[in-house]
Design a protein around this motif. Structure first.
Motif, PDB file in Angstrom:
ATOM      1  N   VAL A 231      71.200  37.494  25.962  1.00 45.84           N
ATOM      2  CA  VAL A 231      70.862  38.194  24.721  1.00 45.84           C
ATOM      3  C   VAL A 231      71.208  37.319  23.523  1.00 45.84           C
ATOM      4  N   GLY A 232      70.691  37.730  22.352  1.00 46.47           N
ATOM      5  CA  GLY A 232      70.965  36.999  21.130  1.00 46.47           C
ATOM      6  C   GLY A 232      70.068  35.798  20.965  1.00 46.47           C
ATOM      7  N   GLN A 233      70.217  35.132  19.827  1.00 48.92           N
ATOM      8  CA  GLN A 233      69.467  33.923  19.525  1.00 48.92           C
ATOM      9  C   GLN A 233      70.413  32.927  18.883  1.00 48.92           C
ATOM     10  N   HIS A 234      70.114  31.644  19.073  1.00 49.46           N
ATOM     11  CA  HIS A 234      70.973  30.608  18.527  1.00 49.46           C
ATOM     12  C   HIS A 234      71.224  30.862  17.033  1.00 49.46           C
ATOM     13  N   PRO A 235      72.490  30.745  16.578  1.00 45.43           N
ATOM     14  CA  PRO A 235      73.663  30.259  17.308  1.00 45.43           C
ATOM     15  C   PRO A 235      74.482  31.359  17.981  1.00 45.43           C
ATOM     16  N   THR A 236      73.935  32.557  18.081  1.00 46.82           N
ATOM     17  CA  THR A 236      74.671  33.658  18.688  1.00 46.82           C
ATOM     18  C   THR A 236      73.995  34.056  19.986  1.00 46.82           C
ATOM     19  N   LYS A 237      74.481  33.507  21.093  1.00 44.57           N
ATOM     20  CA  LYS A 237      73.914  33.826  22.403  1.00 44.57           C
ATOM     21  C   LYS A 237      75.026  34.348  23.295  1.00 44.57           C
ATOM     22  N   ALA A 238      74.666  35.281  24.180  1.00 43.29           N
ATOM     23  CA  ALA A 238      75.651  35.881  25.055  1.00 43.29           C
ATOM     24  C   ALA A 238      74.963  36.402  26.308  1.00 43.29           C
ATOM     25  N   ARG A 239      75.759  36.977  27.208  1.00 45.44           N
ATOM     26  CA  ARG A 239      75.233  37.669  28.383  1.00 45.44           C
ATOM     27  C   ARG A 239      75.635  39.132  28.280  1.00 45.44           C
ATOM     28  N   ALA A 240      74.775  40.009  28.792  1.00 47.40           N
ATOM     29  CA  ALA A 240      75.061  41.437  28.706  1.00 47.40           C
ATOM     30  C   ALA A 240      74.579  42.149  29.960  1.00 47.40           C
ATOM     31  N   LEU A 241      75.280  43.218  30.302  1.00 42.77           N
ATOM     32  CA  LEU A 241      74.890  44.095  31.399  1.00 42.77           C
ATOM     33  C   LEU A 241      74.439  45.424  30.816  1.00 42.77           C
ATOM     34  N   CYS A 252      56.529  37.809  38.941  1.00 43.24           N
ATOM     35  CA  CYS A 252      56.171  36.616  38.169  1.00 43.24           C
ATOM     36  C   CYS A 252      54.992  36.851  37.231  1.00 43.24           C
ATOM     37  N   THR A 253      54.388  38.020  37.288  1.00 38.13           N
ATOM     38  CA  THR A 253      53.416  38.459  36.278  1.00 38.13           C
ATOM     39  C   THR A 253      53.836  39.868  35.856  1.00 38.13           C
ATOM     40  N   PRO A 254      54.851  39.977  35.021  1.00 36.86           N
ATOM     41  CA  PRO A 254      55.480  41.269  34.739  1.00 36.86           C
ATOM     42  C   PRO A 254      54.619  42.178  33.870  1.00 36.86           C
ATOM     43  N   ASN A 255      54.924  43.481  33.944  1.00 34.13           N
ATOM     44  CA  ASN A 255      54.226  44.418  33.058  1.00 34.13           C
ATOM     45  C   ASN A 255      55.141  44.989  31.979  1.00 34.13           C
ATOM     46  N   THR A 256      56.381  44.477  31.883  1.00 35.35           N
ATOM     47  CA  THR A 256      57.257  44.867  30.775  1.00 35.35           C
ATOM     48  C   THR A 256      57.862  43.627  30.131  1.00 35.35           C
ATOM     49  N   GLY A 257      58.288  43.784  28.894  1.00 32.57           N
ATOM     50  CA  GLY A 257      59.028  42.755  28.181  1.00 32.57           C
ATOM     51  C   GLY A 257      60.187  43.422  27.474  1.00 32.57           C
ATOM     52  N   HIS A 258      61.162  42.636  27.049  1.00 32.30           N
ATOM     53  CA  HIS A 258      62.327  43.247  26.410  1.00 32.30           C
ATOM     54  C   HIS A 258      62.782  42.442  25.194  1.00 32.30           C
ATOM     55  N   THR A 259      63.420  43.141  24.286  1.00 33.85           N
ATOM     56  CA  THR A 259      64.058  42.528  23.122  1.00 33.85           C
ATOM     57  C   THR A 259      65.442  43.131  22.991  1.00 33.85           C
ATOM     58  N   ASP A 260      66.319  42.437  22.259  1.00 35.20           N
ATOM     59  CA  ASP A 260      67.622  43.026  21.974  1.00 35.20           C
ATOM     60  C   ASP A 260      67.944  42.848  20.498  1.00 35.20           C
ATOM     61  N   ALA A 261      68.563  43.874  19.925  1.00 38.15           N
ATOM     62  CA  ALA A 261      68.919  43.838  18.503  1.00 38.15           C
ATOM     63  C   ALA A 261      69.890  42.699  18.247  1.00 38.15           C
ATOM     64  N   LEU A 262      69.780  42.067  17.088  1.00 34.32           N
ATOM     65  CA  LEU A 262      70.505  40.824  16.834  1.00 34.32           C
ATOM     66  C   LEU A 262      72.017  40.982  16.870  1.00 34.32           C
ATOM     67  N   ARG A 263      72.547  42.083  16.388  1.00 38.08           N
ATOM     68  CA  ARG A 263      74.011  42.237  16.348  1.00 38.08           C
ATOM     69  C   ARG A 263      74.536  43.163  17.443  1.00 38.08           C
ATOM     70  N   SER A 264      73.895  44.306  17.596  1.00 36.57           N
ATOM     71  CA  SER A 264      74.384  45.275  18.581  1.00 36.57           C
ATOM     72  C   SER A 264      73.948  44.938  20.000  1.00 36.57           C
ATOM     73  N   HIS A 265      72.919  44.096  20.145  1.00 34.15           N
ATOM     74  CA  HIS A 265      72.324  43.745  21.438  1.00 34.15           C
ATOM     75  C   HIS A 265      71.775  44.971  22.169  1.00 34.15           C
ATOM     76  N   ARG A 266      71.456  46.008  21.428  1.00 32.43           N
ATOM     77  CA  ARG A 266      70.811  47.165  22.029  1.00 32.43           C
ATOM     78  C   ARG A 266      69.476  46.724  22.620  1.00 32.43           C
ATOM     79  N   LEU A 267      69.252  47.041  23.877  1.00 33.78           N
ATOM     80  CA  LEU A 267      68.084  46.562  24.605  1.00 33.78           C
ATOM     81  C   LEU A 267      66.924  47.541  24.477  1.00 33.78           C
ATOM     82  N   SER A 507      64.749  38.049  13.471  1.00 31.20           N
ATOM     83  CA  SER A 507      64.468  37.028  14.483  1.00 31.20           C
ATOM     84  C   SER A 507      63.325  36.136  14.005  1.00 31.20           C
ATOM     85  N   PRO A 508      63.231  34.904  14.528  1.00 30.60           N
ATOM     86  CA  PRO A 508      62.121  34.025  14.140  1.00 30.60           C
ATOM     87  C   PRO A 508      60.761  34.653  14.419  1.00 30.60           C
TER      88      PRO A 508
END
Length: 526
Positions: A231-241, A252-267, A507-508
Motif C-alpha cells: 500500500v501507499g506510494q513513494h515515499p510512503t510505502k508499506a504492507r497491510a493485511l 492473471c486476467t483479473p476482474n477487480t482492481g484496488h486502491t488504498d487511501a494515501l494516509r489511512s490505507h483504507r482499501l 495520487s499521481p
C-alpha cells in the motif's frame, strides 16, 4: 527459493488461490458470508467454498464496471520487507540529509515530532511503542549494519500482528483466519530458516519477546507473506493485511482492481468490467505485462502456488503472444511453449516445428533482461535500439518489448531533449504508435477500468491532439477530418478521466484525471 515444491491440497480458507475453470470447481451452494456496497447497501459478493480452492468470493448479483465490492480499513499496516528505515508513525522514507527526530517514548526514528502517526490513536503508539521502550530495542541499532537495520524494520509488522493478541484479541483471531501455508513454507528451507533467524529469533531472543512461541511467529510471517497487500506510494510505502480482500482469488486476467487511501490505507476494491452473478471475483498478484514463465515463477516463489488460470494455460496468452519468440530458422513462425504449465516442456515453432528447450529459452531471456537492465532509465536511444535489435528475436508483444515500449511512451514528452515542444512529427507519431501497441495488449489482458489503460489513454491523447492541429494548419486535412480526430482525443480523455478519477486524491493517477478533465474543458465542444 525453490519453485518445484508441491502445492498443498487446497482446504480451509487457503489464500491466495488461483482461479480454475468452472468444471474443476465444485462449490458449496450455500454462501458463508456476504458483502455490501458501502454506498448503497446492496449485497455485492457471496463467500463460497470448494475442496480445491477453499473459501473464495463470487458476485452475488450482476455487477457493473466500477462498482465497489469491498471497502475496509486494514487489520494492521507495517514496513515492507527489507525496507530502508521508515517512520514508524506514517511509514514515510527519510530523505538524505534531513533532520533526525526520534520518538520521545521508544527512541526509534520518526519523520517529525508532529507526525500524525504518533497520535495516541495511531498504530505505533497503540501497539509497539511502549513494548519497544520497555525492551530497549533501540539500543540494537548501535551494533547493527545497514542490512541488519533493514531487517529490524521488516520485523516490526510481525511484532505488530503479535501484539494484537493482547491489545485486540478479536482482531488477532480474525487475523488467524488467514492461511499462513505453514506446511508449504516449511518445505522451503531457505525461506523458513531465513524467517527463523531474521524475524522469529530477532523478536524472541534479541528483542526479548519470549512470550511469543516460534510457531506463532512463523505463522504470522506466513500470514503476511501470503496475504499482505503493498500500500501507499513513494515515499510512503508499506504492507497491510485486510479483512475480506484476502478471499479474492488470483487470476492473471483479473476482474477487480484496488486502491488504498494515501494516509489511512483504507482499501477499496472495484470490479474493472461488468461481472455476471456467480462469477468468481479475482485480482492479480503478478504484473499484467509479464510473460507466463516469469509470472508463474513469481507466484510460486512469493505466494507459494502454481497458477493454472486461462491465460497461463494458453501458449499464446489469450492471443497476445507476450512470451513468443521469433523463429530464427524459418523466420515466419513464432516459438511458443508446448505446455506452458510445465516448465520443463519444450518450445516449438508453430510454422516449421523448430524446437528449443525451456532451459534454453530461460537462458536467452535472462541474457536479454540483463542487456535491458544495463540501459539507463532515461536513455531513449538505448531503449529504441533494444527494440529494434531484439525485434528479430522477440515478438513485438513479448513482455520485454512491452516493458521497453511502456518506458518509451512515458519518456517521449517528459525528459529534457524529448519534451513535447521538442518532439518532431516522427517522434510524436512514435509515441502514438507505442501507446496503441500497449493498449491493444492491455485491452485483452486487463479490459475495463484498468489503471494502466487510463494512463496509456492520457499519454496517447497528446500526440493525437498536436498532430491533428499541425495537419489542419498545414492544409493536409480538412475540418471534417480534424473534427473526427478531435473526437478520438475526447474519447481518450473521457475514458482516462473516468478510470483515474477512481484513484485516491493526491495520487499521481488522480492528478492525471484532473489534467484530463482540464484538457476536456479547454477543448470545448467538437
Amino acid at each position: 527459493m525453490p519453485s518445484h515444491h508441491k502445492k498443498k491440497k487446497q482446504k480451509k480458507n487457503e489464500h491466495p488461490k488461483s482461479s480454475h475453470s468452472k468444471e474443476n470447481v465444485t462449490p458449496d451452494t450455500s454462501s458463508q458470508g456476504t458483502g455490501q456496497d458501502p454506498s448503497e447497501g446492496k449485497t455485492t459478493y457471496l463467500v463460497k467454498h470448494s475442496e480445491q480452492m477453499g473459501r473464495y468470493l463470487v458476485a452475488a448479483r450482476d455487477l457493473t464496471a466500477g462498482e465497489v465490492i469491498i471497502e475496509t480499513p486494514p487489520f494492521v499496516v507495517g514496513p515492507c520487507a527489507e525496507t530502508e528505515p521508515v517512520c514508524l508513525g506514517c511509514h514515510s522514507a527519510f530523505e538524505p540529509g534531513c533532520a533526525v527526530y526520534r520518538c520521545e517514548i521508544c527512541s526509534w526514528r520518526v519523520c517529525s515530532p508532529n507526525c500524525a502517526g504518533l497520535a495516541p490513536a495511531g498504530t505505533h503508539r497503540q501497539l509497539e511503542c511502549i513494548p519497544l521502550r520497555d525492551h530497549a530495542v533501540h539500543k540494537h541499532f548501535q551494533a547493527s549494519n545497514a542490512t541488519q537495520v533493514k531487517l529490524m524494520y521488516e520485523a516490526i509488522l510481525t511484532l505488530r500482528c503479535m501484539l494484537l493478541k493482547s491489545v485486540d484479541p478479536p482482531q488477532y483471531e480474525r487475523l488467524l483466519g488467514m492461511d499462513p501455508l505453514n506446511d508449504v513454507r516449511q518445505q522451503i528451507p531457505k525461506l523458513w530458516n531465513r524467517n527463523g533467524k531474521e524475524i522469529v529469533q530477532r523478536i524472541r531472543t534479541e528483542w526479548g519477546f519470549q512470550e511469543y512461541s516460534e510457531l506463532e511467529l512463523h505463522t504470522v510471517c506466513g500470514i503476511i507473506e501470503v496475504n499482505a497487500f503493498e500500500v501507499g506510494q513513494h515515499p510512503t510505502k508499506a504492507r497491510a493485511l485486510f479483512p475480506e480482500a484476502y478471499l479474492l482469488m488470483h487470476d492473471c486476467t483479473p476482474n477487480t482492481g484496488h486502491t488504498d487511501a494515501l494516509r489511512s490505507h483504507r482499501l477499496t476494491v472495484r470490479v474493472l468490467r461488468d461481472v455476471r452473478a456467480g462469477e468468481p471475483l479475482t485480482l492479480t498478484y503478478a504484473h499484467i505485462l509479464q510473460g507466463t514463465l516469469k509470472r508463474r515463477q513469481h507466484l510460486q516463489e512469493e505466494k507459494f502456488f502454481a497458477c493454472n488460470c486461462r491465460r497461463c494455460s494458453d501458449p499464446t496468452e489469450l492471443g497476445t503472444n507476450c512470451s513468443a519468440l521469433r523463429c530464427t530458422k524459418c523466420r515466419r513462425g513464432h516459438i511458443l511453449p508446448t505446455d506452458p504449465l510445465n516448465q520443463e516442456a519444450e518450445w516449438r515453432c508453430q510454422q516449421c516445428a523448430a524446437r528449443m528447450s525451456c532451459e534454453a529459452v530461460i537462458l536467452l531471456l535472462e541474457k536479454l533482461s540483463q542487456q535491458l537492465e544495463s540501459i539507463g532509465g532515461n536513455d531513449v536511444h538505448g531503449l529504441e535500439t533494444f527494440l529494434r535489435t531484439q525485434g528479430t528475436v522477440l515478438h513485438d508483444n513479448h513482455y520485454l518489448q512491452l516493458s521497453v515500449k511502456h518506458s518509451l511512451c512515458e519518456l517521449y514528452g517528459k525528459i529534457e531533449g524529448f519534451l513535447i515542444p521538442q518532439l518532431s512529427a516522427e517522434q510524436l507519431k512514435r509515441k502514438e504508435t507505442l501507446c496503441r501497441d500497449l493498449l491493444e495488449v492491455v485491452d485483452q489482458l486487463e479490459p475495463g477500468l484498468s489503471r494502466l489503460r487510463g494512463t496509456l489513454m492520457y499519454e496517447m491523447h497528446v500526440p493525437l491532439l498536436i498532430e491533428a492541429g499541425q495537419l489542419f494548419q498545414g492544409g493536409v486535412i480538412q475540418r471534417t477530418e480534424l473534427r473526427r480526430r478531435l473526437k478520438e482525443v475526447q474519447r481518450l480523455l473521457k475514458e482516462s478521466e473516468k478510470i483515474l478519477a477512481l484513484e485516491p486524491e493526491g495520487s499521481p493517477e488522480y492528478g492525471i484525471a484532473e489534467a484530463a478533465r482540464d484538457a476536456l474543458k479547454n477543448m470545448g465542444s467538437v
